[in-house]
Design a protein around this motif. Sequence first.
Motif, PDB file in Angstrom:
ATOM      1  N   UNK A  85      52.584  37.881  54.095  1.00 31.00           N
ATOM      2  CA  UNK A  85      52.246  36.787  53.414  1.00 31.00           C
ATOM      3  C   UNK A  85      53.257  35.905  52.544  1.00 31.00           C
ATOM      4  N   UNK A  86      54.356  36.398  52.533  1.00 34.11           N
ATOM      5  CA  UNK A  86      55.675  35.585  52.170  1.00 34.11           C
ATOM      6  C   UNK A  86      56.108  34.581  53.360  1.00 34.11           C
ATOM      7  N   UNK A  87      56.058  35.100  54.515  1.00 38.01           N
ATOM      8  CA  UNK A  87      56.280  33.987  55.694  1.00 38.01           C
ATOM      9  C   UNK A  87      55.395  32.922  55.580  1.00 38.01           C
ATOM     10  N   UNK A  88      54.145  33.318  55.381  1.00 42.93           N
ATOM     11  CA  UNK A  88      53.256  32.354  55.413  1.00 42.93           C
ATOM     12  C   UNK A  88      53.330  31.052  54.440  1.00 42.93           C
ATOM     13  N   UNK A  89      53.718  31.723  53.068  1.00 39.63           N
ATOM     14  CA  UNK A  89      53.937  30.991  52.152  1.00 39.63           C
ATOM     15  C   UNK A  89      55.289  30.021  52.364  1.00 39.63           C
ATOM     16  N   UNK A  90      56.362  30.669  52.893  1.00 39.21           N
ATOM     17  CA  UNK A  90      57.380  29.796  53.061  1.00 39.21           C
ATOM     18  C   UNK A  90      57.057  28.696  54.445  1.00 39.21           C
ATOM     19  N   UNK A  91      56.407  29.224  55.312  1.00 45.83           N
ATOM     20  CA  UNK A  91      55.965  28.305  56.362  1.00 45.83           C
ATOM     21  C   UNK A  91      55.209  26.860  55.561  1.00 45.83           C
ATOM     22  N   UNK A  92      54.349  27.206  54.726  1.00 44.79           N
ATOM     23  CA  UNK A  92      53.675  26.182  54.028  1.00 44.79           C
ATOM     24  C   UNK A  92      54.600  25.438  52.942  1.00 44.79           C
ATOM     25  N   UNK A  93      55.748  25.870  52.398  1.00 48.47           N
ATOM     26  CA  UNK A  93      56.597  25.232  51.727  1.00 48.47           C
ATOM     27  C   UNK A  93      57.425  24.495  52.492  1.00 48.47           C
ATOM     28  N   UNK A  94      57.694  24.932  53.534  1.00 51.86           N
ATOM     29  CA  UNK A  94      58.414  24.227  54.436  1.00 51.86           C
ATOM     30  C   UNK A  94      57.653  22.727  54.943  1.00 51.86           C
ATOM     31  N   UNK A  95      56.416  22.922  55.163  1.00 57.07           N
ATOM     32  CA  UNK A  95      55.735  21.992  55.495  1.00 57.07           C
ATOM     33  C   UNK A  95      55.502  20.719  54.550  1.00 57.07           C
ATOM     34  N   UNK A  96      55.477  21.320  53.173  1.00 55.94           N
ATOM     35  CA  UNK A  96      55.196  20.615  51.994  1.00 55.94           C
ATOM     36  C   UNK A  96      56.556  19.602  52.065  1.00 55.94           C
ATOM     37  N   UNK A  97      57.607  20.222  52.074  1.00 56.04           N
ATOM     38  CA  UNK A  97      59.035  19.911  51.927  1.00 56.04           C
ATOM     39  C   UNK A  97      59.210  18.662  52.985  1.00 56.04           C
ATOM     40  N   UNK A  98      58.603  19.178  54.218  1.00 55.46           N
ATOM     41  CA  UNK A  98      58.700  18.040  55.411  1.00 55.46           C
ATOM     42  C   UNK A  98      57.748  16.709  54.790  1.00 55.46           C
ATOM     43  N   UNK A  99      56.658  17.055  54.354  1.00 59.13           N
ATOM     44  CA  UNK A  99      55.617  16.060  53.868  1.00 59.13           C
ATOM     45  C   UNK A  99      56.471  15.207  52.923  1.00 59.13           C
ATOM     46  N   UNK A 100      57.076  15.907  51.801  1.00 58.32           N
ATOM     47  CA  UNK A 100      57.721  15.062  51.009  1.00 58.32           C
ATOM     48  C   UNK A 100      58.767  14.147  51.499  1.00 58.32           C
ATOM     49  N   UNK A 101      59.473  14.665  52.555  1.00 58.11           N
ATOM     50  CA  UNK A 101      60.704  13.827  53.111  1.00 58.11           C
ATOM     51  C   UNK A 101      59.954  12.387  53.864  1.00 58.11           C
ATOM     52  N   UNK A 102      58.830  12.904  54.519  1.00 55.40           N
ATOM     53  CA  UNK A 102      57.972  11.690  55.092  1.00 55.40           C
ATOM     54  C   UNK A 102      57.870  10.652  54.268  1.00 55.40           C
ATOM     55  N   UNK A 103      57.099  11.120  53.063  1.00 56.05           N
ATOM     56  CA  UNK A 103      56.440  10.138  52.063  1.00 56.05           C
ATOM     57  C   UNK A 103      57.744   9.184  51.432  1.00 56.05           C
ATOM     58  N   UNK A 104      58.761   9.884  51.197  1.00 50.37           N
ATOM     59  CA  UNK A 104      60.001   9.174  50.954  1.00 50.37           C
ATOM     60  C   UNK A 104      60.398   8.322  51.838  1.00 50.37           C
ATOM     61  N   UNK A 105      60.685   8.537  53.306  1.00 57.56           N
ATOM     62  CA  UNK A 105      60.998   7.593  54.138  1.00 57.56           C
ATOM     63  C   UNK A 105      60.048   6.593  54.350  1.00 57.56           C
ATOM     64  N   UNK A 106      58.577   6.770  54.269  1.00 55.32           N
ATOM     65  CA  UNK A 106      57.463   5.777  54.193  1.00 55.32           C
ATOM     66  C   UNK A 106      57.484   4.797  53.401  1.00 55.32           C
ATOM     67  N   UNK A 107      57.957   5.315  52.205  1.00 58.74           N
ATOM     68  CA  UNK A 107      57.982   4.234  50.703  1.00 58.74           C
ATOM     69  C   UNK A 107      59.243   3.461  51.130  1.00 58.74           C
ATOM     70  N   UNK A 108      60.369   3.938  51.448  1.00 60.07           N
ATOM     71  CA  UNK A 108      61.733   3.012  51.399  1.00 60.07           C
ATOM     72  C   UNK A 108      61.290   2.166  52.559  1.00 60.07           C
ATOM     73  N   UNK A 109      60.524   2.554  53.889  1.00 63.14           N
ATOM     74  CA  UNK A 109      60.409   1.767  54.971  1.00 63.14           C
ATOM     75  C   UNK A 109      59.450   0.611  54.441  1.00 63.14           C
ATOM     76  N   UNK A 110      58.612   0.889  53.562  1.00 57.08           N
ATOM     77  CA  UNK A 110      57.601  -0.179  52.945  1.00 57.08           C
ATOM     78  C   UNK A 110      58.398  -1.242  52.185  1.00 57.08           C
ATOM     79  N   UNK A 111      59.248  -0.872  51.386  1.00 58.98           N
ATOM     80  CA  UNK A 111      60.144  -1.761  50.573  1.00 58.98           C
ATOM     81  C   UNK A 111      60.944  -2.602  51.591  1.00 58.98           C
TER      82      UNK A 111
END
Length: 324
Positions: A247-273
């Motif tokens: 379960x902990x491994x699955x949660x960590x994988x989910x957290x890694x996906x969330x962190x990657x999504x956050x980075x993607x959103x930041x890059x998309x926001x700066x790219x829009x600006x």
Amino acid sequence: MLINCVVYQNGTKLADIPASEISSYISRPDAFVWVALQDATPAELEEMQKEFGLHELAVEDARHGHQRPKIEEYGVSLFSVLHLVEPAPDNPKELNLGEVNVFTGSNYVLSVRNRSQKGFLGVRARCEREPELLQHGSGFVLYALMDAVVDRYFPILDEFETELETIERDIFSKGTARSNIERLYELKGRVMVLKHAVAPLLEGAGKLHGGRVPHICTGVQDYFRDVVDHLSRINALIDTMRDTIGTAIQVNLAMATIEESEVTKRLAAWASIFAVCTAFAGIWGMNFEHMPELKWKYGYVMALGLVASVSALLYWRFKKARWL
């Protein structure tokens, strides 16, 4: 290497004897010999085979080592293989896997310890302090050795639980997902080492207290049932820990996906600006003649102000949406 060779009679220690005199004592009906070897050589095993009349297949298993935990019957004797799981002296995060082979007959006990530095002198002292139990003979000695091995599993399991709790506290810390997964997989590997030591032994030890009990174990079935209870408890805890690690491994994988999504959103926001800034610069960079602001005194300032205002508006909107 011979650790000790002792003869017991009616539950009390009679004498320390040389290996060459074993055969003269095991013929006594009220006595048994307890021999302990460490990293035995083929010559020592051959000598013990002659003295005790050990089955050649059991001796071959003890000679080769690296056996699966088991308890086997050879006529009126028992051959037991127990795994010794110990923290490595140079690195507590690693495990050393040793082995003790126990040959048990009605009038003898031979333990052969391999790849382990932690002996069983405490077991011998415990048995000698309880002569009323030692009167049960070699069956009680086998129980005492098994009980000592199983008791050594508990501190290791406690260390695993403590480490798992530490990792679980770090799961939601930013930037730790990768390291947590590596630690969890490493812990899972060590848990499986303990699982492979416990599960087969649990299956074998069940034959020593229920059903057709070997003659050697007659009178001490209750003690073997206690060992089985401990093994069952350890096995259940291991299974629970494995599920928790999964379960902990699955949660960590989910957290890694969330962190990657956050980075993607930041890059998309700066790219829009920067895309807005690029669009304005591209329009005014075409230098058409009929663009009045190009000849206006304040056109350059106005253009920079417009770009800055739109960029600030976009930044505020992205910040409000938690993309930045």
